[in-house]
Design an enzyme around this catalytic site. Structure first.
Site, PDB file in Angstrom:
ATOM      1  N   ASP A 224       0.840  -1.207   0.000  1.00  0.00           N
ATOM      2  CA  ASP A 224       0.000   0.000   0.000  1.00  0.00           C
ATOM      3  C   ASP A 224       0.877   1.261   0.000  1.00  0.00           C
ATOM      4  O   ASP A 224       0.641   2.211  -0.753  1.00  0.00           O
ATOM      5  CB  ASP A 224      -0.992  -0.001   1.177  1.00  0.00           C
ATOM      6  N   ASP A 248       1.330  -6.900 -10.847  1.00  0.00           N
ATOM      7  CA  ASP A 248       0.332  -6.554 -11.869  1.00  0.00           C
ATOM      8  C   ASP A 248      -0.188  -5.147 -11.611  1.00  0.00           C
ATOM      9  O   ASP A 248      -0.249  -4.303 -12.513  1.00  0.00           O
ATOM     10  CB  ASP A 248      -0.812  -7.575 -11.809  1.00  0.00           C
TER      11      ASP A 248
HETATM   12  C1  IPM Z   1      -0.909  -8.169 -17.386  1.00  0.00           C
HETATM   13  C2  IPM Z   1      -2.380  -8.416 -17.536  1.00  0.00           C
HETATM   14  C3  IPM Z   1      -2.657  -9.887 -17.274  1.00  0.00           C
HETATM   15  C4  IPM Z   1      -2.237 -10.190 -15.856  1.00  0.00           C
HETATM   16  C5  IPM Z   1      -4.115 -10.322 -17.522  1.00  0.00           C
HETATM   17  C6  IPM Z   1      -4.578  -9.989 -18.918  1.00  0.00           C
HETATM   18  C7  IPM Z   1      -4.315 -11.796 -17.239  1.00  0.00           C
HETATM   19  O1  IPM Z   1      -3.105  -7.588 -16.690  1.00  0.00           O
HETATM   20  O2  IPM Z   1      -0.132  -8.808 -18.116  1.00  0.00           O
HETATM   21  O3  IPM Z   1      -0.534  -7.348 -16.563  1.00  0.00           O
HETATM   22  O4  IPM Z   1      -2.987  -9.934 -14.911  1.00  0.00           O
HETATM   23  O5  IPM Z   1      -1.126 -10.687 -15.680  1.00  0.00           O
HETATM   24 MG    MG Z   2      -1.912  -6.094 -15.746  1.00  0.00          MG
END
Ligand code: IPM
Ligand code: MG
Length: 359
Positions: A224, A248
Site C-alpha cells: 500500500d 500486476d
Molecule cells: C498483465 C495483464 C494480465 C495479468 C491479464 C490480462 C491476465 O493484466 O499482463 O498485466 O494480470 O497478468
Molecule cells: Mg496487468
C-alpha cells in the site's frame, strides 16, 4: 543460424500494433541480415473463435520450438460471458506457466519528450527509470485451491490461495538482484508482511539472498505504501521486486507515470533467458480497429527481445533511438498527444519508426 520468432497478435488492438512491430523487425532484419524467421499463431479470443480454446496445443508447440515470442494482447468483452476456464486471459496465463516464464521485467522509463503527457508534474517524473520485476508464474494467480463454492447455508463463496515456496522467491529475488547489479544497485522488495504470512516468508528469503549481493542495497516496503510512493516520489526507486498480483497492479501505476501505458514494453523470461515479450497494456477493445492505438510499446518489446533473447543490444539500441527520434519529431498517437504535437495513426507511427531506421 536462423532465429525463430513466434508472433502472437491476439485480440483487440493486438493485430494492429503487431503489424507495426513486425514491420520494424523486418526492417532491422534486412539491414543487418539477422536471419530472423517470423511465424504467426493464434492465442486468446482469436484462438477461441478458431479452435475453441485460448491456447491451442499447436500454438504451445510452436512456442516451445521458437527462440522468442512476441505477443500483442488478449481479451475483450466478446469472450467475457464464456466459462472462466476458456477465457482469453487463461491462454496468456497458461503460456506463461507452461514455458515457466517466471521473471517479468516491466521497465517504467520516461521519455523526456513525454514529460508533459504524464499526469504528474514534470519535476516529479523527469529522469524516471524504474524496473519492476514481477513474479509471473506463482502467487495467488496460480495457487490451489481456488474456485467459487456454495456453502451449507446456500451462499456462494469465492476463494483463492496465495502461496509462494522458498525456491520461487529465491529465483525471482536473484533475478532482481542480478538486474540491479547492472543498474543503480538498489532493490526494493514489496510485500504485505504485516498481514500475510506468505509475504513474511518472502521478506525473509529476500533478506537471505541479499547476503549474496553485498553491493546491492535492499529495502522493503508494504504494497500500500509502495503504491503511494509511486505516485508521490517515484524516482526513489531503482528495481522493485514483488509477487504476481502486487506486480500486476504496481506496474500499471508505474506505467502511467511515464505518460501512457502505450509506451511500455515488457519481457517474461525463463531460467535460460528464453523470453516472451509483450506491451504492458491490454487489448483495449474500446479502440480496436480504429487505427489509433500506440504501437510503440510493442515495437519497444521487439527491441527488448533482440537485446535479451538474441544478444543484439546494438540493434535494440537503434530501435529505441528511432522511437526517440519519432517523438522528437512530434509524432503522437492520441494516448500521448498534447497540444503542439502532431496526432498520427497507428500505421503512421510504425512507418515513422521504420523511416527513422532507414534514414
Ligand atoms: C498483465 C495483464 C494480465 C495479468 C491479464 C490480462 C491476465 O493484466 O499482463 O498485466 O494480470 O497478468
Ligand atoms: Mg496487468
Amino acid at each position: 543460424m536462423s532465429k525463430k520468432i513466434l508472433v502472437l497478435p491476439g485480440d483487440g488492438i493486438g493485430p494492429e500494433i503487431m503489424a507495426q512491430a513486425v514491420q520494424v523487425l523486418n526492417t532491422v532484419n534486412e539491414q543487418h541480415s539477422l536471419d530472423l524467421e517470423i511465424e504467426e499463431a493464434l492465442i486468446g479470443g482469436a484462438a477461441i473463435d478458431a479452435d475453441g480454446v485460448p491456447l491451442p496445443d499447436s500454438t504451445l508447440e510452436v512456442a516451445r520450438n521458437s527462440d522468442a515470442i512476441l505477443l500483442g494482447a488478449v481479451g475483450g468483452p466478446k469472450w467475457e460471458p464464456l466459462d472462466r476456464a476458456i477465457r482469453p486471459e487463461k491462454g496468456l496465463l497458461k503460456i506463461r506457466s507452461e514455458l515457466e516464464l517466471f521473471g517479468n521485467l516491466r521497465p517504467a522509463m520516461l521519455y523526456p519528450q513525454l514529460a508533459s503527457a504524464s499526469s504528474l508534474k514534470p519535476e516529479v517524473v523527469s529522469g524516471l527509470d524504474i524496473l519492476i520485476v514481477r513474479e509471473l508464474t506463482g502467487g495467488i494467480y496460480f495457487g490451489q485451491p481456488r474456485g467459487i463454492r456454495t456453502l451449507e447455508n446456500g451462499e456462494r463463496q469465492g476463494y483463492n490461495t496465495y502461496v509462494y515456496s522458498e525456491s520461487e522467491i529465491e529465483r525471482i529475488g536473484r533475478l532482481a538482484f542480478d538486474l540491479a547489479m547492472k543498474r543503480d544497485k538498489r532493490v526494493c522488495s514489496v510485500d504485505k508482511c504485516n498481514v500475510l504470512e506468505v509475504t513474511e516468508l518472502w521478506r525473509e528469503v529476500m533478506e537471505r539472498i541479499s547476503q549474496e549481493y553485498p553491493e546491492v542495497e535492499l529495502s522493503h516496503m508494504y504494497v500500500d505504501n509502495a503504491a503511494m510512493q509511486l505516485v508521490r516520489a517515484p524516482k526513489q526507486f531503482d528495481v522493485m521486486v514483488t509477487g504476481n498480483m502486487f506486480g500486476d497492479i504496481l506496474s500499471d501505476a508505474a506505467a502511467m507515470l511515464t505518460g501512457s501505458i502505450g509506451m511500455l514494453p515488457s519481457a517474461s523470461l525463463d531460467k535460460n533467458g528464453k523470453g516472451m515479450y509483450e506491451p504492458c497494456h491490454g487489448s483495449a477493445p474500446d479502440i480496436a480497429g480504429q487505427g489509433i492505438a500506440n504501437p510503440l510499446a510493442t515495437i519497444l518489446s521487439a527491441a527488448m527481445m533482440l537485446r535479451y533473447s538474441f544478444g543484439l543490444g546494438e540493434v535494440a539500441d537503434q530501435i529505441e533511438k528511432a522511437v526517440s527520434q519519432v517523438l522528437d519529431k512530434g509524432y503522437r498517437t492520441p494516448d500521448i498527444y498534447t497540444e503542439g504535437t502532431e496526432k498520427v495513426s497507428t500505421e503512421a507511427m510504425g512507418q515513422a519508426v521504420v523511416d527513422a531506421l532507414n534514414a
